[in-house]
Design a protein around this motif. Structure first.
Motif, PDB file in Angstrom:
ATOM      1  N   GLY D  34       0.813  -1.203   0.000  1.00 23.33           N
ATOM      2  CA  GLY D  34       0.000   0.000   0.000  1.00 23.33           C
ATOM      3  C   GLY D  34       0.851   1.259   0.000  1.00 23.33           C
ATOM      4  O   GLY D  34       0.624   2.192  -0.779  1.00 23.33           O
ATOM      5  N   MET D  35       1.872   1.273   0.854  1.00 23.57           N
ATOM      6  CA  MET D  35       2.740   2.441   0.928  1.00 23.57           C
ATOM      7  C   MET D  35       3.476   2.634  -0.389  1.00 23.57           C
ATOM      8  O   MET D  35       3.593   3.758  -0.886  1.00 23.57           O
ATOM      9  N   TRP D  37       2.489   1.691  -3.257  1.00 22.61           N
ATOM     10  CA  TRP D  37       1.529   2.165  -4.239  1.00 22.61           C
ATOM     11  C   TRP D  37       1.326   3.673  -4.103  1.00 22.61           C
ATOM     12  O   TRP D  37       1.341   4.405  -5.082  1.00 22.61           O
ATOM     13  N   LEU D  38       1.153   4.107  -2.855  1.00 21.79           N
ATOM     14  CA  LEU D  38       0.946   5.537  -2.649  1.00 21.79           C
ATOM     15  C   LEU D  38       2.164   6.323  -3.106  1.00 21.79           C
ATOM     16  O   LEU D  38       2.043   7.382  -3.711  1.00 21.79           O
ATOM     17  N   ILE D  40       4.398   5.494  -5.390  1.00 21.85           N
ATOM     18  CA  ILE D  40       4.507   5.503  -6.844  1.00 21.85           C
ATOM     19  C   ILE D  40       3.404   6.318  -7.477  1.00 21.85           C
ATOM     20  O   ILE D  40       3.640   7.164  -8.337  1.00 21.85           O
ATOM     21  N   PHE D  41       2.177   6.069  -7.015  1.00 20.09           N
ATOM     22  CA  PHE D  41       1.040   6.596  -7.749  1.00 20.09           C
ATOM     23  C   PHE D  41       0.625   7.996  -7.319  1.00 20.09           C
ATOM     24  O   PHE D  41      -0.052   8.672  -8.052  1.00 20.09           O
ATOM     25  N   PHE D  42       0.978   8.375  -6.113  1.00 20.37           N
ATOM     26  CA  PHE D  42       0.544   9.704  -5.700  1.00 20.37           C
ATOM     27  C   PHE D  42       1.719  10.651  -5.486  1.00 20.37           C
ATOM     28  O   PHE D  42       1.794  11.716  -6.084  1.00 20.37           O
ATOM     29  N   PHE D  44       4.927  10.419  -6.351  1.00 16.09           N
ATOM     30  CA  PHE D  44       5.789  10.568  -7.507  1.00 16.09           C
ATOM     31  C   PHE D  44       5.207  11.556  -8.524  1.00 16.09           C
ATOM     32  O   PHE D  44       5.859  12.531  -8.905  1.00 16.09           O
ATOM     33  N   PRO D  45       3.937  11.357  -8.953  1.00 20.17           N
ATOM     34  CA  PRO D  45       3.367  12.324  -9.893  1.00 20.17           C
ATOM     35  C   PRO D  45       3.351  13.736  -9.340  1.00 20.17           C
ATOM     36  O   PRO D  45       3.589  14.701 -10.071  1.00 20.17           O
ATOM     37  N   GLN D  48       6.785  15.086  -9.494  1.00 22.77           N
ATOM     38  CA  GLN D  48       7.055  15.262 -10.920  1.00 22.77           C
ATOM     39  C   GLN D  48       6.403  16.547 -11.433  1.00 22.77           C
ATOM     40  O   GLN D  48       7.025  17.364 -12.102  1.00 22.77           O
ATOM     41  N   LEU D  49       5.134  16.737 -11.041  1.00 23.01           N
ATOM     42  CA  LEU D  49       4.401  17.936 -11.442  1.00 23.01           C
ATOM     43  C   LEU D  49       5.132  19.183 -10.970  1.00 23.01           C
ATOM     44  O   LEU D  49       5.280  20.158 -11.709  1.00 23.01           O
ATOM     45  N   PHE D 264      -2.023  22.504 -21.841  1.00 30.82           N
ATOM     46  CA  PHE D 264      -1.481  21.152 -21.932  1.00 30.82           C
ATOM     47  C   PHE D 264      -1.721  20.542 -23.292  1.00 30.82           C
ATOM     48  O   PHE D 264      -0.819  20.018 -23.935  1.00 30.82           O
ATOM     49  N   TYR D 270       4.135  22.885 -21.113  1.00 33.36           N
ATOM     50  CA  TYR D 270       3.985  22.113 -19.896  1.00 33.36           C
ATOM     51  C   TYR D 270       4.262  22.861 -18.601  1.00 33.36           C
ATOM     52  O   TYR D 270       3.492  22.745 -17.652  1.00 33.36           O
ATOM     53  N   ARG D 274       1.322  23.704 -14.764  1.00 32.06           N
ATOM     54  CA  ARG D 274       1.637  23.059 -13.497  1.00 32.06           C
ATOM     55  C   ARG D 274       1.937  24.070 -12.414  1.00 32.06           C
ATOM     56  O   ARG D 274       1.533  23.884 -11.271  1.00 32.06           O
ATOM     57  N   ARG D 277      -1.372  25.229 -11.356  1.00 30.64           N
ATOM     58  CA  ARG D 277      -2.085  24.309 -10.495  1.00 30.64           C
ATOM     59  C   ARG D 277      -1.493  24.278  -9.088  1.00 30.64           C
ATOM     60  O   ARG D 277      -2.215  24.214  -8.104  1.00 30.64           O
TER      61      ARG D 277
END
Lengths: 386, 279, 386, 279
Positions: D34-35, D37-38, D40-42, D44-45, D48-49, D264, D270, D274, D277
């Protein structure tokens, strides 16, 4: 499961449940404190105490749901302290029943035998359903049964495994009074028939007294006193037991001569005697204890109480009619109110508020406790429902 | 005593129901705004969509469309897009399956093992929703890009050939879909796992179930409602998504949602996509 | 609120609560069936019955939370049948307490006076918090209090409005035994002090007997019997009351001569007498009722019971020690098991299983009931917790 | 007796906690996926943003962007879009307010008055989610169009002048936003109203509160958590939405989301959106 704990051998000798110096801490809180205990095989053993006294924790350590901080748990010669729950020859009837809601009654009862790969589990399950009188409900789900029926499913689900020890965690707590009484009789009958060791955790002193062969009264992680129900009730050794198991009048007295077969104590100026086998303190101050139903109240000065202990100068301060008995409060000259219960046999009229009475009891019915204890101990918990 | 034990069920306790019955008299009035809202906001657009799907497709957005009960729109839609349908279905199915594999242990851990961190974990699961769907998908584009860290890493350890890429492949589209729809799977799973009484798992252990057997026979069956609703909530929107295929794939990975979007926004052919959607 | 029901005038005369022919139907189910009842002002009135008997529905109709299908509810001369709850001079202590979780204890208690625009509600609230001994908790939220404290908040929140009638819906049901006993005493004290009419709904017969001046025993929507606790207990008129209020032995007998001051009945061949004032049936069959604590068991043939009724040929079949008393089951020659309770006064040794005994009781302690009734009526519900 | 009544609190019952404590030993291992996943998926983006927002804006999507810690992107974004920000905020605020007004009685009716229809009502509230966001908004375009029934009706009863229109006005954009975000308001409100114990409302009635006073003093305060979370769940995505302004409005009604989307997808600039945002 090891060979030596195979279900079905539970009637063989030497399968006593033993706890040796078991302690359980949760952080700073000591739930169970250096408990040593032997439950003889085949007996009906009750762990009685108020909530938070450590009785449920003790049970969970036997079931393997809790690990002792120190100490050992043994069944017969086998140390099961570190055995995982599913490898122990022990089953539990949970307080909440914990029936599997997605399985039928049949599948609930068959759950244990199936997991253990018992071949004729279907026949065994049917037999067990017959024993707990639930055959017609085999295909129902637990939610479709009443509380008492669910309780019997939980019992059957545990008993079918023929455990060495059956643990019962306040199994009747969720039932109303009527059903509880019926299930008490039922449980006692099944235990007598099957002969499995029952360890019954409860806070209901009446339940413990009517069902168990041996009661251990627990308080704050330790066993205060252990024995047959009658012995505990008639001759408590601590104020906690005196108050928790039934109700007691405790009067502060000066302990006098302790040499003879009877101890003479000075009760605010009046001398009364206590048998020395029932005296649990030495000279100095002490708590004189008398059960309210052991006291006979009579109009002041009218009756001759030869051989009994008598306290004079009481005055009825409260009369409470509860059907089977009438409960009096009697205010004594030194200000204390004593309880006196009198069965409504109809042999004589009830006293009224303000009546002057003498209180008498046989010296075989009093007990003497150490004065260092709190006279209120055990009273903050469910009392005798007389 | 035996007789008394098999007691008949208790008489009904109708107090609360009766109370509701009485109050319901005027209570239904309060439903009127709600029903109106549903009628306007849900039924009306659906009916509108359906009728639009039967318009004559030879019209245009500027000239308007004629209502010709042109049922042939549906046939056109199915023939035209059978490929897209199959691909959408496959992508959505794989996405749902991967989501289930990822979300189940996550939801299990949150429900049973997170203790006081439970709420923090749940907020983290929902957190991505507070960023726009579009932006999140674009970030994936950067992560999976040919110069991006993931591609480089996979090339270095030789899982991916040196000229291999992730972007513009089905893997990228499905990765994006999984990322975007994982919370839809996680939350229903968590909700039904959280309802599972821990004492039942203890009881299974007491009845000779190893932890794994206990999971198989008790925990998992009891979480099935969550599995079903999570699957539906993931599969349905994933099969209609077009953003992921657009940004992370090429037209080769386009799904049915892309065709609809293109028809609506680019070609302005209104009857076609609606038949496509309704079919 | 009309002038005539202003709080504060509740001590004035003529504020009896009256129900006239009240019926409540839920669909096909008749919860309350043509109930007529007068609760005198200032009395402590208990509605006692098993769950589903209509007692709570009756209470809710008085509170205005339920509308009678037919019939009228009056306080004094005022018909309140169609008054909305918030306009009635009646307050309720709910079973669940229903404390407002977002308000402090002070604001919970002050809720009623504020809604009614009472000017000095702050002083009144402080006084009420003092009465229910919750002053130190004024700024806490309900969730921070124990069950007993919450119960007292609920009581104070209702009492502060000085209602003409205070309704209590099993207010002690959520408390454990110990607290329940304490709150019983507390409630009785407050009622005596304040003098407001209390209507107390409960299924606990002991609670009703210790607290109430008058008990109405309800069953299936109708009142079976009404009267002072002692009268109901000693002279029940139906098997339901005999079983629900305490426990009874009911023996099928042939009713003989009913002419004299005593009715003679034939009890499986043995003749016993019942006072005619306690006979509620005419010739033919009948249920002879005796309370278990009224029966005196003695070794067979050993004692002389002059003047008493005696049944011979009994044999002890079960002995149950419950502390204050020992409960025997005695199997009679015709197969029935009778209950006999004996207080553990210690005056004589307990009987053992198999002992042969004679059972004796005074003819003033039996009662005779109509044989058409079910002898089990009232037993499916919480029994006397002796 | 008095003394005994003010009992000290009962000793703690730490059995369950203790149990959790022991099990937690290996339980945390389950959190690792779970950690991860969070992460990588939250996380990291998001990181990155953030870094992308600091790239040199003179690059292009094809050539790539240089990382120049170009904080000026943020200043550009704020100056460039202050109008859009204000408008987005206003539209979102109005949307939230209208949603609250519509959703409260709806949620109240579902929670207290719907009886056996409760689940049906809830499914109806969620039902629109099973259609694509885009399609639903497009239906609104048809409903509000100049030839559409609503406009005709309003012109007929002379609320709207004959040359008046709904489409391409702020009204249309807000109507679309309200429609699309109403469930986000309704569900949290329902959840907290459903938790309100009906017996508390009865108790308020017993204590001299008329139904309205009872609502004001008991029901509404107890539903405040739902009001707060509904407001957040509506306001945040509504302020970032671009579909409604795009399809139902004109560039005059464009919100900040449209600017981001345009940058975008159309301009492929790009770094700018961002920063926009993140700020």
């Amino acid at each position: 499961m090891t060979e030596s704990t195979t279900p079905g051998t539970s009637r063989a000798a030497g399968k006593d449940l033993r706890l040796e110096g078991v302690t359980k801490r949760f952080g700073d809180f000591v739930a169970v404190d250096d408990l040593t205990l032997t439950v003889p095989q085949g007996s009906f053993f009750a762990l009685l105490g108020p909530s938070g006294c450590g009785k449920t924790t003790t049970l969970r350590m036997v079931a393997g749901l809790e690990e002792p901080t120190t100490g050992r748990v043994l069944i017969g010669a086998e140390d099961i302290t570190n055995l995982r729950p599913y490898k122990r020859p022990v089953n539990t009837v949970f307080q909440s029943y914990a029936l599997f809601p997605h399985l039928t009654i049949f599948d609930n009862v068959a759950f244990g035998p199936r997991r253990r790969g018992v071949k004729d589990y279907q026949q065994k399950t049917r037999d067990m359903l017959k024993l707990v009188q639930l055959e017609p409900y085999a295909t129902r789900k637990p939610a479709q049964l009443s509380g008492g029926q669910q309780q019997r499913v939980a019992l059957g689900r545990a008993l079918i495994n023929e455990p060495g020890v059956l643990l019962l965690d306040e199994p009747l707590g969720a039932l109303d009074l009527k059903l509880r009484r019926q299930m008490q009789i039922e449980l006692k009958r099944i235990q007598t028939e099957i002969g499995i060791t029952f360890v019954h955790v409860t806070h209901d002193q009446e339940e413990a007294m009517t069902m168990a062969d041996t009661i251990a009264v627990m308080n704050a992680g330790v066993i205060e006193q252990m024995g047959a129900p009658g012995d505990l009730y008639e001759n408590p050794e601590t104020t906690f037991v005196a108050n928790f198991l039934g109700q007691s009048n405790l009067i502060m007295v000066d302990v006098g001569d302790t040499s003879g077969r009877a101890v003479v104590v000075d009760c605010h100026g009046q001398k009364v005697g206590v048998e020395s086998t029932r005296s649990h303190t030495s000279a100095g101050k002490g708590w004189l204890g008398v059960r309210p139903e052991k006291i006979f109240a009579s109009p002041a000065g009218l009756e001759n109480h030869n051989g009994s202990n008598v306290l004079t100068g009481g005055r009825i301060s409260d009369v409470s009619f509860v059907g089977v008995s009438t409960q009096y409060l009697v205010r004594m000259p030194w200000g204390q109110e004593l309880m006196v219960f009198e069965q409504n046999t109809g042999q004589r009229a009830a006293f009224k508020n303000g009546d002057e009475v003498d209180l008498a009891w046989s010296r075989a019915h009093a007990f003497l406790l150490d004065a260092d204890q709190d006279a209120q101990a055990g009273m903050m918990t469910p009392e005798a429902d007389t | 005593m035996t007789e008394a034990v098999t007691t008949p069920p208790a008489p009904p306790a109708p107090v609360v129901d009766g109370e509701n019955a009485r109050r319901r008299g005027w209570g239904w009035l309060l439903l009127i705004p709600g029903m109106l809202w549903l009628a306007i906001f849900f039924l009306f657009p659906t009916v509108q969509l359906f009728f639009t799907s039967l318009y004559d497709p030879s019209g245009s957005f500027e000239r308007g469309y004629a209502m010709t009960w042109h049922v042939a729109n549906y046939a056109d839609a199915i023939i035209d897009t059978s490929n897209l349908f199959v691909r959408s279905f496959m992508y959505a199915a794989i996405t749902t399956f991967v989501c289930l594999l990822l979300a189940y242990p996550l939801a299990y851990a949150i429900a049973f093992k997170s203790g006081r961190w439970k709420n923090v974990m749940l907020v983290l699961v929902i957190a991505p929703f507070f960023t726009s769907f579009l932006l999140r998908t674009l970030s994936w584009r950067a992560i999976l890009s040919d110069q991006g860290p993931v591609t480089s890493f996979l090339q270095t350890i030789a899982i991916l050939p040196d000229d291999g890429r992730l972007l513009a492949t089905p893997v990228a589209v499905i990765a994006g879909l999984v990322y975007n729809f994982l919370p839809f799977m996680t939350l229903p799973l968590y909700a039904s796992l959280d309802k599972v009484d821990y004492r039942l798992i203890e009881a299974a252990g007491d009845l000779y179930s190893s932890p794994f057997t206990g999971f198989r026979t008790v925990t998992f069956p009891l979480s099935l409602p969550g599995v079903v609703s999570g699957t539906l909530l993931t599969f349905i929107p994933a099969s209609g998504d077009y953003i992921n295929a657009e940004l992370l794939g090429t037209p080769k990975q386009y799904m049915i949602g892309n065709r609809i979007q293109a028809a609506f926004l680019t070609e302005r052919n209104y009857p076609w996509p609606r038949a496509c959607r309704s079919s």
